[in-house]
Design an enzyme around this catalytic site. Structure first.
Site, PDB file in Angstrom:
ATOM      1  CE1 TYR A  42      -3.621  -2.260  -0.170  1.00  0.00           C
ATOM      2  CE2 TYR A  42      -4.079  -1.895   2.148  1.00  0.00           C
ATOM      3  CZ  TYR A  42      -4.408  -2.477   0.948  1.00  0.00           C
ATOM      4  OH  TYR A  42      -5.542  -3.248   0.859  1.00  0.00           O
ATOM      5  CE  LYS A  88     -14.861  -5.569  -0.562  1.00  0.00           C
ATOM      6  NZ  LYS A  88     -14.828  -4.299  -1.337  1.00  0.00           N
ATOM      7  CE  LYS A 105     -10.567  -7.548  -1.510  1.00  0.00           C
ATOM      8  NZ  LYS A 105     -10.759  -6.546  -2.573  1.00  0.00           N
ATOM      9  CD  GLU A 164     -11.511  -1.604  -6.075  1.00  0.00           C
ATOM     10  OE1 GLU A 164     -10.297  -1.733  -5.865  1.00  0.00           O
ATOM     11  OE2 GLU A 164     -12.377  -2.194  -5.404  1.00  0.00           O
ATOM     12  CG  HIS A 206     -12.278   1.168  -3.389  1.00  0.00           C
ATOM     13  ND1 HIS A 206     -11.157   1.907  -3.718  1.00  0.00           N
ATOM     14  CD2 HIS A 206     -11.824  -0.018  -2.926  1.00  0.00           C
ATOM     15  CE1 HIS A 206     -10.074   1.203  -3.478  1.00  0.00           C
ATOM     16  NE2 HIS A 206     -10.435   0.030  -2.997  1.00  0.00           N
ATOM     17  CD  GLU A 265     -13.576  -1.764   0.732  1.00  0.00           C
ATOM     18  OE1 GLU A 265     -13.035  -2.879   0.728  1.00  0.00           O
ATOM     19  OE2 GLU A 265     -13.607  -1.019  -0.276  1.00  0.00           O
TER      20      GLU A 265
END
Length: 437
Positions: A33, A217, A219, A302, A352, A383
């Site tokens: 990130y 949520k 993945k 997003e 997002h 989110e």
């Protein structure tokens, strides 16, 4: 004061989140990130801070793009910019040579977002207001004057936008007071990254449930049998009464998406997010139509390039949940256009977030949407990902699974200088130590 801009500087700031699989999904297996971090200095001493979000490699390219745009900003005063914000937005996105690199998409648009985020932060600080309050207090005509309506007047005119905002004035004060008391509903993605073990999933879900989370949520997209197992595990953990969403991060072709999600329908997901290429508007429409009988909506946005693509997604009934991003589009200006279009098409906005600073930024936009545009919380949530907030001077505040209203002036973009220095790439201590290992 005029707050004349003296300089626009940007730094490459990265966090080694790939080491623990934070943020991992079917397409992005090892994200670090990161942000291109922009600081605007003015002759008054007031500063503006902005970011755009990346996943590590390539952040240096965004930094160079910001530097290429800086010449269009330096020398202008804040008052000059905000008195014709639409014109300034168009200046940044329509330079006759640089627009070829987009236009209004890709690296150059990410850089535009970082610069404009810093300008909005500067404006809000100059008014001693958090950004959401700056927006809420603006008149409908002021809001509309910040939006570039080029290419979208076939679905939303300036007059219609003003009418939407005027209509929403009824009950605005009550909604603002409600947000001050209760906050805006959130969902968590922190429990179910693709790279997490089952033990981690169970532990994180247990902790989240104890903390009041009801919307989760997961993945998906790498392996169907594994997805079935993981979705079953999560659904058992959270129970039938709580909300489950699934996110494939663009992994499938259209037919594959329909087949795969049909196999996961027993777990009753509210939506499938980014089921296919984020540019494939008609593919999303096909998926939406096929999954509608199963009660599963499609969410995306997003990585949607600009307001024009959102316009077409809405026109084609290709999504049932709009996911804006505070750093992918051209900052607040372009997000305002998308919020208004989504309201006209009666599609809920569920932003997002996560990454570095995205929660801090997007909370302002979704608060404005509820208070001044949609006046609805039906099927709406924002989110939340519990990573890296400690690096910001005004970190997001979550209480009982709700975003609490930010109160500090600005757009919540400012990072701690100690964090920036430590994580600056490649010379920061964190990266020097990693490279020495």
């Amino acid at each position: 004061m005029l707050h004349r801009i003296l300089s626009v500087t940007t730094r490459d700031v990265r966090f080694p989140t790939s080491q623990e699989q934070h943020g991992s999904d079917a397409m992005h297996t090892d994200p670090d990130y990161s942000v291109a971090y922009v600081v605007i200095d003015t002759d008054s001493g007031l500063k503006g801070f902005g970011i755009t979000f990346t996943l590590g490699k390539g952040t240096e390219i965004v930094v160079r793009a910001v530097e290429a745009l800086a010449g269009l900003v330096v020398g202008k005063s804040l008052q000059e910019i905000v008195s014709d914000f639409r014109g300034f937005y168009r200046l940044l996105t329509s330079d006759s040579q640089m627009r070829w690199l987009g236009p209004e998409k890709g690296v150059i648009h990410l850089a535009t977002a970082a610069v404009l985020n810093a300008v909005w932060d500067l404006w809000a600080r100059s008014e001693s207001k958090p950004l959401w309050k700056l927006l809420v207090d603006m008149s409908p005509k002021q809001i509309v004057s910040c939006i570039d309506f080029r290419y979208i007047t076939d679905v939303l005119t300036e007059e219609e936008a003003v009418e939407i905002l005027e209509k929403a004035k009824e009950g605005m004060q009550q909604r603002e007071e409600q947000m001050l008391r209760e906050g805006y509903p959130a969902y968590t993605t922190s429990c179910a990254w693709l790279g997490y073990s089952d033990e981690q999933l169970r532990e994180l879900c247990t902790d989240a449930l104890k903390s009041g989370w009801t919307k989760f949520k997961v993945k998906v997209g790498a392996d169907l049998e594994d997805d079935i197992r993981r979705c079953r595990l999560i659904r058992q953990m959270i129970g039938p009464e709580n909300t489950l969403m699934i996110d494939a991060n663009q992994r499938w072709d259209v037919g594959e998406a329909i087949s795969w999600v049909t196999s996961l329908a027993e777990f009753k997901p509210l939506w499938i997010e980014e089921p296919t290429c984020p540019d494939d508007i008609l593919g999303h429409a096909t998926i939406s139509k096929a999954l509608a009988p199963l009660g599963i909506g499609v969410a995306t946005g997003e990585q949607c390039h600009n307001r024009v693509m959102f316009k077409q997604f809405l026109q084609a009934s290709a999504l049932q949940f709009v996911q804006i991003d505070s750093c992918r589009l051209g900052s607040v200006n372009e997000n305002l256009a998308v919020l208004l279009m989504a309201h006209k098409f009666r599609v809920p906005v569920c932003p997002h977030s996560g990454g570095v600073g995205l929660c801090e930024l997007v909370q302002h936009l979704i608060l404005f949407d509820y208070i001044s545009v949609s006046a609805s919380l039906s099927n709406r949530m924002c989110e939340y990902v519990d990573h890296l907030h400690e690096h910001f001077t005004s970190p997001v505040v979550i209480r009982d699974a709700h975003y609490m209203l930010p109160k500090d002036p600005g757009y919540s973009c400012e990072m701690l200088e100690s964090s920036v220095k430590r994580h600056q790439y490649p010379e920061g201590d964190v990266w020097r130590l990693n490279m020495e290992k």
